[in-house]
Scaffold this motif. Structure first.
Motif, mmCIF file in Angstrom:
data_model
loop_
_atom_site.group_PDB
_atom_site.id
_atom_site.type_symbol
_atom_site.label_atom_id
_atom_site.label_comp_id
_atom_site.label_asym_id
_atom_site.label_seq_id
_atom_site.Cartn_x
_atom_site.Cartn_y
_atom_site.Cartn_z
ATOM 1 N N TYR A 48 0.836 -1.200 0.000
ATOM 2 C CA TYR A 48 0.000 0.000 0.000
ATOM 3 C C TYR A 48 0.873 1.254 0.000
ATOM 4 O O TYR A 48 0.682 2.157 -0.809
ATOM 5 N N VAL A 49 1.837 1.303 0.903
ATOM 6 C CA VAL A 49 2.707 2.475 1.014
ATOM 7 C C VAL A 49 3.489 2.687 -0.278
ATOM 8 O O VAL A 49 3.615 3.811 -0.773
ATOM 9 N N SER A 50 3.979 1.617 -0.862
ATOM 10 C CA SER A 50 4.739 1.719 -2.107
ATOM 11 C C SER A 50 3.873 2.246 -3.250
ATOM 12 O O SER A 50 4.275 3.161 -3.977
ATOM 13 N N SER A 51 2.677 1.702 -3.403
ATOM 14 C CA SER A 51 1.813 2.151 -4.499
ATOM 15 C C SER A 51 1.338 3.580 -4.286
ATOM 16 O O SER A 51 1.221 4.354 -5.238
ATOM 17 N N ARG A 52 1.100 3.968 -3.050
ATOM 18 C CA ARG A 52 0.648 5.331 -2.790
ATOM 19 C C ARG A 52 1.786 6.343 -2.926
ATOM 20 O O ARG A 52 1.564 7.493 -3.266
ATOM 21 N N ALA A 53 3.011 5.931 -2.683
ATOM 22 C CA ALA A 53 4.155 6.820 -2.913
ATOM 23 C C ALA A 53 4.274 7.125 -4.404
ATOM 24 O O ALA A 53 4.525 8.274 -4.794
ATOM 25 N N ARG A 124 -8.842 8.641 0.867
ATOM 26 C CA ARG A 124 -9.797 9.749 0.767
ATOM 27 C C ARG A 124 -9.194 11.040 1.333
ATOM 28 O O ARG A 124 -9.425 12.121 0.805
ATOM 29 N N LEU A 125 -8.408 10.925 2.394
ATOM 30 C CA LEU A 125 -7.724 12.106 2.931
ATOM 31 C C LEU A 125 -6.731 12.650 1.902
ATOM 32 O O LEU A 125 -6.630 13.861 1.698
ATOM 33 N N TYR A 126 -6.019 11.750 1.234
ATOM 34 C CA TYR A 126 -5.087 12.176 0.186
ATOM 35 C C TYR A 126 -5.835 12.905 -0.924
ATOM 36 O O TYR A 126 -5.364 13.934 -1.433
#
Length: 183
Positions: A48-53, A124-126
């Motif tokens: 998750y962190v990798s894809s969102r970065a 959603r916050l992003y």
């Protein structure tokens, strides 16, 4: 999987003495086996962190382009107006959706579904933060209070606003989470 607290609770929440601190009765949604609710995309913390970065990097490039293009007239005024009047006020809908999903992280029964709610809340916050950045890039600092004013007053946004506010006070986290996916 298998980490949902099920016993040894020391107290009940003082604001809700009808439920244990972790209680499947917080929702009418009852999964026969909450641990089977697994994400087929394998979006666990590291992935998750990798894809969102990567997503943040691409989005940052778009915002940077808007900041560069705007002073030189690269963004047509009609597009700037559309972004500022219709898209940017939706940052409030995204912020509300984040809060609804956070409710699921607290009250969901089963760690996999609570994790999914947590990832949704951060997405959603992003989205809300990105819409704020777009507003500033296109319209300057004054675009943020203008977007809020449109959210509060524009007739065409009131149905969405009412929907978001209704979900914010829904007592069943799963009803709110499922309804939010309609937004």
């Amino acid at each position: 999987v298998g980490v949902q607290a099920t016993d040894n609770f020391h107290y009940r929440a003082p604001w809700d003495t009808e439920h244990d601190i972790f209680d499947p009765a917080y929702s009418v949604l009852r999964l026969s086996s909450p641990d089977l609710f697994l994400d087929p995309r394998q979006l666990y913390y590291a992935t998750y962190v990798s894809s969102r970065a990567q997503r943040a990097e691409r989005s940052g490039q778009v915002v940077e382009h808007l900041e560069i293009a705007e002073p030189h007239g690269g963004l047509p005024p009609k597009w700037a107006s559309l972004l500022l009047e219709m898209s940017c006020p939706l940052r409030h809908a995204e912020a509300g959706a984040s809060l609804v999903a956070l409710d699921g992280t607290r009250y969901a029964w089963g760690a996999p579904i609570a994790s999914a709610c947590g990832f949704t809340a951060m997405d959603r916050l992003y989205n809300a933060q990105l819409l704020t950045e777009v507003a500033i890039a296109v319209g300057g600092a004054e675009a943020v209070p203008a977007a809020k004013a449109r959210w509060m007053e524009a007739n065409e946004l009131q149905a969405i606003r009412k929907f978001v506010e209704t979900l914010l006070v829904e007592s069943d986290w799963a009803v709110a989470a499922l309804a939010q996916d309609q937004l």
